[in-house]
Enzyme design. Structure first.
Site, PDB file in Angstrom:
ATOM      1  N   HIS A 117     -52.703 -22.909  65.881  1.00 27.84           N
ATOM      2  CA  HIS A 117     -53.165 -24.055  66.665  1.00 27.84           C
ATOM      3  C   HIS A 117     -52.691 -25.355  66.015  1.00 27.84           C
ATOM      4  O   HIS A 117     -52.487 -25.411  64.805  1.00 27.84           O
ATOM      5  CB  HIS A 117     -54.701 -24.092  66.719  1.00 27.84           C
ATOM      6  CG  HIS A 117     -55.310 -23.119  67.673  1.00 27.84           C
ATOM      7  ND1 HIS A 117     -56.421 -22.370  67.346  1.00 27.84           N
ATOM      8  CD2 HIS A 117     -54.986 -22.773  68.939  1.00 27.84           C
ATOM      9  CE1 HIS A 117     -56.756 -21.605  68.386  1.00 27.84           C
ATOM     10  NE2 HIS A 117     -55.896 -21.840  69.361  1.00 27.84           N
ATOM     11  N   CYS A 130     -62.868 -25.676  64.367  1.00 30.10           N
ATOM     12  CA  CYS A 130     -63.063 -24.649  65.399  1.00 30.10           C
ATOM     13  C   CYS A 130     -64.540 -24.405  65.730  1.00 30.10           C
ATOM     14  O   CYS A 130     -64.883 -23.962  66.820  1.00 30.10           O
ATOM     15  CB  CYS A 130     -62.497 -23.295  64.958  1.00 30.10           C
ATOM     16  SG  CYS A 130     -60.946 -23.332  64.113  1.00 30.10           S
TER      17      CYS A 130
END
Length: 258
Positions: A166, A253
């Site tokens: 990511h 996250c």
């Protein structure tokens, strides 16, 4: 300057041990330890002056404690994403009712197939959103996302990823023009105008810090990163996320901050 008032988190389930990982050599997460780390994370967030909404564990979705991926929240509204991993796609339906407690229908938008987008690929810098094109976020997802942003008077741009899962695995904005960068992001022209703090390769995981109301939460075990953040003048809190690292997760996250 952004000021966060609310944070959404979700308790890890016992199924976390079966979460997606690119680093099986680190071993499976120890559930009891993961719960302790999550509790410490929530305590750190509360020290930053935010209201924390804690959602119950979802055993059917091993990665669902990573609430950043199924939604992106801007100052103008929320975007329910369409996560790119099949085993995680249903998480968007589980998070949406909570998002709707904060936003009316007009301010909740959706990324729809064939577009895919993970919130971990989105980095907010003021009213500009950098979006990583990754294995989980595709061109159509980014197109839809930027179209929604522009409808709200915000803007976005695509950042192609070559190495990391990511975008925020390797680059994180700390407000005030400061940005932590590691690996492939050190030389990316997209970030040339920022004060780049280069994270050494052996502490690359530590690049995933989060700014919450002038405090920066830093993962435990990355002394070079911690010192660099402190040298910028920020107050810091350190939280262990080593169990989440085993399933490709980090500080950003684990929460939706808005």
């Amino acid at each position: 300057m952004t000021k966060f008032t609310n944070v959404i988190v979700r308790k890890p389930g016992k199924s976390l041990c079966n979460g997606i990982t690119s680093a099986p050599e680190l071993g499976q997460p120890i559930y009891e330890r993961a719960v302790e780390e999550h509790d410490d994370y929530i305590a750190a967030l509360k020290q930053c002056g935010v209201e924390v909404t804690e959602l119950p564990a979802l055993e059917e979705y091993p990665d669902s404690c990573f609430v950043e991926d199924p939604a992106v929240i801007t100052r103008c509204g929320a975007i329910i994403t369409n996560p790119g991993a099949d085993s995680r796609n249903g998480e968007k339906d589980e998070i949406e009712p909570t998002i709707r407690q904060f936003f009316d229908d007009e301010h909740v938008k959706h990324i729809v197939a064939p577009g895919t987008l993970d919130g971990g690929d989105v980095m907010m810098v003021g009213d500009h959103f950098y979006v990583g094109r990754s294995a989980r976020t595709n061109e159509e997802g980014i197109r839809q996302f930027i179209e929604i942003l522009e409808g709200w008077g915000l803007e976005g741009s695509e950042v192609p990823l070559e190495e990391v899962l990511h975008l925020k695995t390797g680059v994180n904005y700390l407000e005030d023009g400061n940005m932590l960068v590691s690996g492939e992001f050190i030389e990316k022209p997209d970030f040339a105008q920022y004060n780049k703090v280069i994270v050494p390769e052996d502490e690359a995981y530590g690049a995933n810090c989060i700014w919450v109301n002038d405090t920066v939460i830093v993962p435990e075990g990355y002394p070079t990163v911690l010192k660099a953040v402190q040298d910028l003048g920020y107050k810091t809190l350190v939280v262990d996320t080593s169990e989440y690292r085993k399933v490709d997760g980090g500080l950003s996250c684990l929460s939706l901050r808005f």
